[in-house]
Design a protein around this motif. Structure first.
Motif, PDB file in Angstrom:
ATOM      1  N   ASN A  82      34.672  31.028  32.123  1.00  0.00           N
ATOM      2  CA  ASN A  82      34.158  32.069  33.041  1.00  0.00           C
ATOM      3  C   ASN A  82      34.922  33.376  32.882  1.00  0.00           C
ATOM      4  OD1 ASN A  82      32.103  30.696  34.306  1.00  0.00           O
ATOM      5  ND2 ASN A  82      33.444  29.849  35.876  1.00  0.00           N
ATOM      6  N   ILE A  83      35.155  33.774  31.655  1.00  0.00           N
ATOM      7  CA  ILE A  83      35.889  35.029  31.452  1.00  0.00           C
ATOM      8  C   ILE A  83      35.026  36.198  31.945  1.00  0.00           C
ATOM      9  CG2 ILE A  83      36.948  36.589  29.771  1.00  0.00           C
ATOM     10  CD1 ILE A  83      37.539  34.128  28.030  1.00  0.00           C
ATOM     11  N   SER A  84      35.589  36.982  32.834  1.00  0.00           N
ATOM     12  CA  SER A  84      34.901  38.177  33.318  1.00  0.00           C
ATOM     13  C   SER A  84      35.567  39.383  32.672  1.00  0.00           C
ATOM     14  CB  SER A  84      35.003  38.289  34.840  1.00  0.00           C
ATOM     15  OG  SER A  84      34.693  39.617  35.242  1.00  0.00           O
ATOM     16  N   TRP A  85      34.835  40.112  31.861  1.00  0.00           N
ATOM     17  CA  TRP A  85      35.406  41.290  31.201  1.00  0.00           C
ATOM     18  C   TRP A  85      35.478  42.467  32.142  1.00  0.00           C
ATOM     19  CZ3 TRP A  85      38.376  40.319  27.434  1.00  0.00           C
ATOM     20  CH2 TRP A  85      38.161  39.146  26.711  1.00  0.00           C
ATOM     21  N   ARG A  86      34.662  42.425  33.171  1.00  0.00           N
ATOM     22  CA  ARG A  86      34.727  43.480  34.194  1.00  0.00           C
ATOM     23  C   ARG A  86      35.997  43.327  35.030  1.00  0.00           C
ATOM     24  NH1 ARG A  86      30.601  45.976  38.009  1.00  0.00           N
ATOM     25  NH2 ARG A  86      31.921  46.752  39.666  1.00  0.00           N
ATOM     26  N   ASN A  87      36.232  42.084  35.478  1.00  0.00           N
ATOM     27  CA  ASN A  87      37.382  41.839  36.356  1.00  0.00           C
ATOM     28  C   ASN A  87      38.622  41.398  35.579  1.00  0.00           C
ATOM     29  OD1 ASN A  87      35.831  42.366  38.663  1.00  0.00           O
ATOM     30  ND2 ASN A  87      35.023  40.279  38.656  1.00  0.00           N
ATOM     31  N   ARG A  88      38.462  41.262  34.278  1.00  0.00           N
ATOM     32  CA  ARG A  88      39.550  40.797  33.396  1.00  0.00           C
ATOM     33  C   ARG A  88      40.212  39.546  33.982  1.00  0.00           C
ATOM     34  NH1 ARG A  88      42.898  45.685  33.285  1.00  0.00           N
ATOM     35  NH2 ARG A  88      44.399  44.340  32.255  1.00  0.00           N
ATOM     36  N   HIS A 124      43.746  40.222  33.300  1.00  0.00           N
ATOM     37  CA  HIS A 124      44.574  40.686  34.418  1.00  0.00           C
ATOM     38  C   HIS A 124      44.970  39.535  35.335  1.00  0.00           C
ATOM     39  CE1 HIS A 124      45.772  43.153  37.848  1.00  0.00           C
ATOM     40  NE2 HIS A 124      44.925  42.476  38.601  1.00  0.00           N
ATOM     41  N   ARG A 125      44.112  38.493  35.334  1.00  0.00           N
ATOM     42  CA  ARG A 125      44.310  37.414  36.308  1.00  0.00           C
ATOM     43  C   ARG A 125      43.776  36.093  35.766  1.00  0.00           C
ATOM     44  NH1 ARG A 125      43.811  36.041  42.020  1.00  0.00           N
ATOM     45  NH2 ARG A 125      42.761  34.044  41.845  1.00  0.00           N
TER      46      ARG A 125
ATOM     47  N   LYS B  37      31.564  34.628  38.637  1.00  0.00           N
ATOM     48  CA  LYS B  37      32.709  35.309  38.007  1.00  0.00           C
ATOM     49  C   LYS B  37      33.237  36.426  38.898  1.00  0.00           C
ATOM     50  CE  LYS B  37      31.284  34.781  33.172  1.00  0.00           C
ATOM     51  NZ  LYS B  37      30.988  35.548  31.955  1.00  0.00           N
ATOM     52  N   ARG B  38      32.716  36.492  40.120  1.00  0.00           N
ATOM     53  CA  ARG B  38      33.062  37.552  41.081  1.00  0.00           C
ATOM     54  C   ARG B  38      32.639  38.916  40.554  1.00  0.00           C
ATOM     55  NH1 ARG B  38      33.491  33.633  44.594  1.00  0.00           N
ATOM     56  NH2 ARG B  38      35.275  32.293  44.277  1.00  0.00           N
ATOM     57  N   GLU B  39      31.540  38.931  39.838  1.00  0.00           N
ATOM     58  CA  GLU B  39      31.001  40.205  39.346  1.00  0.00           C
ATOM     59  C   GLU B  39      29.791  40.590  40.190  1.00  0.00           C
ATOM     60  OE1 GLU B  39      30.176  39.594  35.193  1.00  0.00           O
ATOM     61  OE2 GLU B  39      32.267  39.866  34.618  1.00  0.00           O
ATOM     62  N   ARG B 152      43.835  37.133  45.136  1.00  0.00           N
ATOM     63  CA  ARG B 152      44.319  38.501  44.954  1.00  0.00           C
ATOM     64  C   ARG B 152      43.693  39.169  43.725  1.00  0.00           C
ATOM     65  NH1 ARG B 152      49.941  37.446  43.609  1.00  0.00           N
ATOM     66  NH2 ARG B 152      48.907  35.681  42.659  1.00  0.00           N
ATOM     67  N   GLU B 153      43.342  40.435  43.884  1.00  0.00           N
ATOM     68  CA  GLU B 153      42.894  41.279  42.763  1.00  0.00           C
ATOM     69  C   GLU B 153      41.857  40.569  41.887  1.00  0.00           C
ATOM     70  OE1 GLU B 153      46.237  43.100  40.837  1.00  0.00           O
ATOM     71  OE2 GLU B 153      47.174  43.632  42.735  1.00  0.00           O
ATOM     72  N   VAL B 154      40.832  40.110  42.540  1.00  0.00           N
ATOM     73  CA  VAL B 154      39.837  39.289  41.861  1.00  0.00           C
ATOM     74  C   VAL B 154      38.603  40.090  41.426  1.00  0.00           C
ATOM     75  CG1 VAL B 154      38.601  38.493  43.926  1.00  0.00           C
ATOM     76  CG2 VAL B 154      38.988  36.905  42.053  1.00  0.00           C
ATOM     77  N   LEU B 155      38.435  41.241  42.054  1.00  0.00           N
ATOM     78  CA  LEU B 155      37.275  42.087  41.738  1.00  0.00           C
ATOM     79  C   LEU B 155      37.741  43.509  41.475  1.00  0.00           C
ATOM     80  CD1 LEU B 155      34.178  42.932  41.822  1.00  0.00           C
ATOM     81  CD2 LEU B 155      34.520  43.263  44.273  1.00  0.00           C
ATOM     82  N   PHE B 156      37.213  44.100  40.394  1.00  0.00           N
ATOM     83  CA  PHE B 156      37.504  45.508  40.125  1.00  0.00           C
ATOM     84  C   PHE B 156      36.245  46.322  40.373  1.00  0.00           C
ATOM     85  CE2 PHE B 156      38.249  49.350  37.700  1.00  0.00           C
ATOM     86  CZ  PHE B 156      39.571  49.636  38.055  1.00  0.00           C
ATOM     87  N   TRP B 161      41.418  47.363  42.497  1.00  0.00           N
ATOM     88  CA  TRP B 161      41.317  45.913  42.644  1.00  0.00           C
ATOM     89  C   TRP B 161      41.072  45.550  44.095  1.00  0.00           C
ATOM     90  CZ3 TRP B 161      40.672  43.263  38.408  1.00  0.00           C
ATOM     91  CH2 TRP B 161      41.209  43.734  37.217  1.00  0.00           C
TER      92      TRP B 161
END
Lengths: 206, 181
Positions: A82-88, A124-125, B37-39, B152-156, B161
């Motif tokens: 589940n790699i999210s490139w938006r949220n890294r 990032h996470r 993916k929290r997008e 923490r810091e899960v969505l940009f 974040w």
């Protein structure tokens, strides 16, 4: 004291199919990770072929599957899913075959997978979802600097018993701080050292 | 169609797609509308029409109207896990409704909890809340939901974040461990 290991991680490929099927049929795989015990061998096979075919080494993969390998053969699997490139961000899953369960081997290779996630993919996470009864796994994540962010109360059942689910989060800067503190111990097991060793081995092989 | 004292709750249909799209376009983003993916998703009108036309979606998306027939928001019950007996709830209401007509949200929640706990016999109802959704957080707190933690810091989004809280309520307000005490 520096740690030395002969284990390494590499991208999973089609040749790993039989090994992966054997692991996914292990009861522990379903108990500690996921999967429906009622799945047929064909479904399992198709699922593995599906993720191997997506595990292409693309510069922006949707997921990455690593085999933890050794001169004696494969020991386990680590995946960044589940790699999210938006949220890294990405989810981390680890499976070690029952005959090879060993805190040191697991720790070393999870450390390398984290180096890959943060230093190569620039994530990032990292998130890890771990059942409360899987103490060795969540202790390892805590050792590597991850924080328990969620405790999902009575969230899954195993053999008729309700268990909590923990969600751990590790941010890039937290991993960097951990690594700086532990440079002395990790010097010989980094991803870079591992790649150098694999390169030397390749050059020496006929 | 369910007539409550102040709200009318009914299955959403394709003609509600435009109203639903407003929530997807809303800033700040609603935590409930993030994907796995929290997008944030960016559906267009025809995709939402198609979604609401689908029987399963129509049965999990409910439009909440006030007495004069204006859609004030949506309430959704999704992600039902039949083995672990939990479901995910979405409460989609703008701040204005929390400020002026919170009773509608209260009745929508009452409806979805009845559906989850009494009709579907779920044990646990969960929802998520971004740091900017203060009204939702206060509403959940006032309705006996408990925070199970914060990722923490899960969505940009919007150049920064964001943290994401998970809130849950058990049937009878008690988890198994609390019942055993």
């Amino acid at each position: 004291m520096s740690i030395i290991t002969k284990t390494f991680i590499r991208r999973a490929d089609r040749d790993d199919l039989d090994t992966l099927i054997r692991w996914m049929e292990d009861e522990d795989f379903q108990y500690f990770l996921y999967g429906d015990p009622a799945r047929s061998p064909r479904t399992i096979r198709e699922q593995i072929i599906g993720f191997l075919s997506k595990n292409t080494g693309s510069p922006i993969p949707a997921s990455v599957y690593f085999i933890i390998d050794s001169p004696e053969g494969p020991l386990g699997m680590i995946s960044l899913q589940n790699i999210s490139w938006r949220n890294r961000s990405s989810n981390l899953d680890v499976y070690i075959a029952p005959e090879h369960r060993n805190h040191l081997t697991t720790g070393i290779n999870v450390f390398r997978a984290l180096e890959y996630a943060f230093d190569e993919l620039n994530l990032h996470r990292i998130t890890a979802i771990i059942y409360s009864f899987n103490k060795p796994s969540w202790k390892l994540l805590e050792f590597l600097g991850a924080q328990r962010e969620l405790t999902l109360k009575d969230h899954i059942t195993r053999n008729g018993v309700w268990h909590d689910v923990y969600v751990y989060g590790l941010l890039k800067e937290e991993f960097q701080i951990w690594r700086e503190k532990n440079t002395e111990h990790t010097r010989e097991i980094t991803l870079q050292k591992m790649a150098e060793s694999m390169k030397n081995h390749l050059e020496k092989s006929p | 169609m369910i007539k409550k004292t102040h709200a009318i709750i009914r299955n959403a249909d394709r003609f509600d797609a435009k109203e639903l799209l407003r929530f997807y376009l809303h800033k700040p983003i609603f935590a409930s509308l993030l994907d796995t993916k929290r997008e944030p998703l960016m559906p267009n009108l025809s995709e939402l029409e198609e979604l609401l036309q689908h029987k399963d979606a129509a049965q999990s998306f409910y439009a909440v109207e006030n007495k004069i027939g204006d859609i004030c928001g949506f309430v959704v019950l999704k992600g039902i896990n039949p083995e672990a007996l939990f479901g995910e709830m979405m409460l989609l209401f703008e701040n204005e409704i929390y400020d002026k007509e919170e009773i509608l949200i209260h009745e929508a929640l009452e409806f979805i909890e009845t559906r989850a706990f009494q009709q579907l016999h779920l044990r646990k109802l969960m929802t998520t809340c971004l740091d900017e959704e203060e009204n939702l957080r206060n509403f959940l707190l006032n309705h006996s939901y408990q925070c199970e933690g914060c990722m923490r810091e899960v969505l940009f989004t919007s150049g920064k974040w964001h943290n994401l809280e998970t809130w849950a309520k058990f049937q009878n307000n008690k988890s198994l461990s609390e019942e055993l005490k």
